[in-house]
Scaffold this active site. Sequence first.
Site, PDB file in Angstrom:
ATOM      1  N   SER A  67     -44.226  20.510   0.560  1.00  0.00           N
ATOM      2  CA  SER A  67     -45.403  21.004   1.269  1.00  0.00           C
ATOM      3  C   SER A  67     -46.447  21.525   0.276  1.00  0.00           C
ATOM      4  O   SER A  67     -46.932  20.759  -0.554  1.00  0.00           O
ATOM      5  CB  SER A  67     -44.993  22.065   2.284  1.00  0.00           C
ATOM      6  OG  SER A  67     -46.047  22.357   3.174  1.00  0.00           O
ATOM      7  N   ASP A 109     -45.704  13.634  10.700  1.00  0.00           N
ATOM      8  CA  ASP A 109     -45.830  14.994  10.188  1.00  0.00           C
ATOM      9  C   ASP A 109     -46.836  15.759  11.043  1.00  0.00           C
ATOM     10  O   ASP A 109     -47.991  15.355  11.152  1.00  0.00           O
ATOM     11  CB  ASP A 109     -46.297  14.960   8.729  1.00  0.00           C
ATOM     12  CG  ASP A 109     -46.206  16.319   8.037  1.00  0.00           C
ATOM     13  OD1 ASP A 109     -46.513  17.342   8.686  1.00  0.00           O
ATOM     14  OD2 ASP A 109     -45.860  16.363   6.854  1.00  0.00           O
ATOM     15  N   HIS A 160     -42.200  17.398   9.073  1.00  0.00           N
ATOM     16  CA  HIS A 160     -42.683  18.094   7.876  1.00  0.00           C
ATOM     17  C   HIS A 160     -41.489  18.680   7.135  1.00  0.00           C
ATOM     18  O   HIS A 160     -40.783  19.555   7.658  1.00  0.00           O
ATOM     19  CB  HIS A 160     -43.656  19.200   8.258  1.00  0.00           C
ATOM     20  CG  HIS A 160     -44.345  19.823   7.078  1.00  0.00           C
ATOM     21  ND1 HIS A 160     -45.318  19.161   6.358  1.00  0.00           N
ATOM     22  CD2 HIS A 160     -44.198  21.033   6.473  1.00  0.00           C
ATOM     23  CE1 HIS A 160     -45.744  19.939   5.383  1.00  0.00           C
ATOM     24  NE2 HIS A 160     -45.065  21.077   5.413  1.00  0.00           N
TER      25      HIS A 160
END
Length: 339
Positions: free
Chosen positions: A161, A287, A314
């Site tokens: 991320s 995502d 995600h």
Amino acid sequence: MIPVNRSEQSTKEPLFPTCADLNPPFFLKPTGIQTVLASAKLRALGKNPMVDVAHEVVLTTAEGVRLLGYVSRQPRPHNKGLAILIHGWEGSSNSTYIRTTGRFLYNQGFDVFRLNLRDHGPSHHLNTGLFYAVLLDEVFDAVRQICAAEEGKPVFLAGFSLGGNFALRIARKCAQEPIENLKQVVSVSPVIDPDKATDRIDDTRLILKYFLKKWRRSLSVKQGLYPGRYDFSSLMDVDNIREMTERLLARYSEYGSAREYFKGYTLLDGDLATINVPTIIITAKDDPIIPVEDFYDLHTSDATRLLVQPYGGHNGFLEGWRLNGWYEKVMMEAFLKVA
């Protein structure tokens, strides 16, 4: 897999893994399930020899910034190398996806270094200044120090991320300031355009609640440590990330707006075209935070491979009832090929 745009200046094709695409069972295909389980504590249950042998390390950068990490060494000498793992925003070295990835790599014979970004994990006391995602130099310096300590042994970097965004910027910076024994970078669900990602978070109730809770807690810890320097009371009742960011920046930064700040770590167009460290970018079409469209217009070098999966959410990419991460196999194969 999405084809990579080729740089005319690249002459050597790096070795990339050949793992089959992710094909999870039906009960793991919903994006919400993948995203929630990515950080679910149940995935980290059981023995974790990496955690058992971990030693705390505080790295001091050239600018005097101190970053906290944990290194786990194999019990016997080996040549597989060391993997540096960087968590996402408001995660830490103890996040589920860091613990499980680290456990997998440690069990495969790698040393593991779990690095905390500033003000993440139990590190708020180490620096008076606040964390900002634009602060690349301190993270790059920390990675460089970790690599130097390996005395030429192979080192690999994986980020998730926001940590994936840092990993890509570190790979790009290596074109000007090489880290000779940094052999491979893997970026999972990286933030490409934080302006869009912030809107996505604010528009997704469950994810917004998750990040608001963690950010408020982090700011409370910082204020408690430095009460004469920080007062975040005007942020605590705000119900979205963008407005919180605006208020924080207005009082404690030189940025005029969140949009201006976000530009400082946005990665679009040709921002990744100079990467010469073998780099793998992993993202999912479903995502809920990072729009897959952001990846289609990236202009990358021959050193970069983009793997777009239909499922994964995600930071998820879970492939079976054991809830193992598909990207772990990608990492291992990539690391072994370039070691």
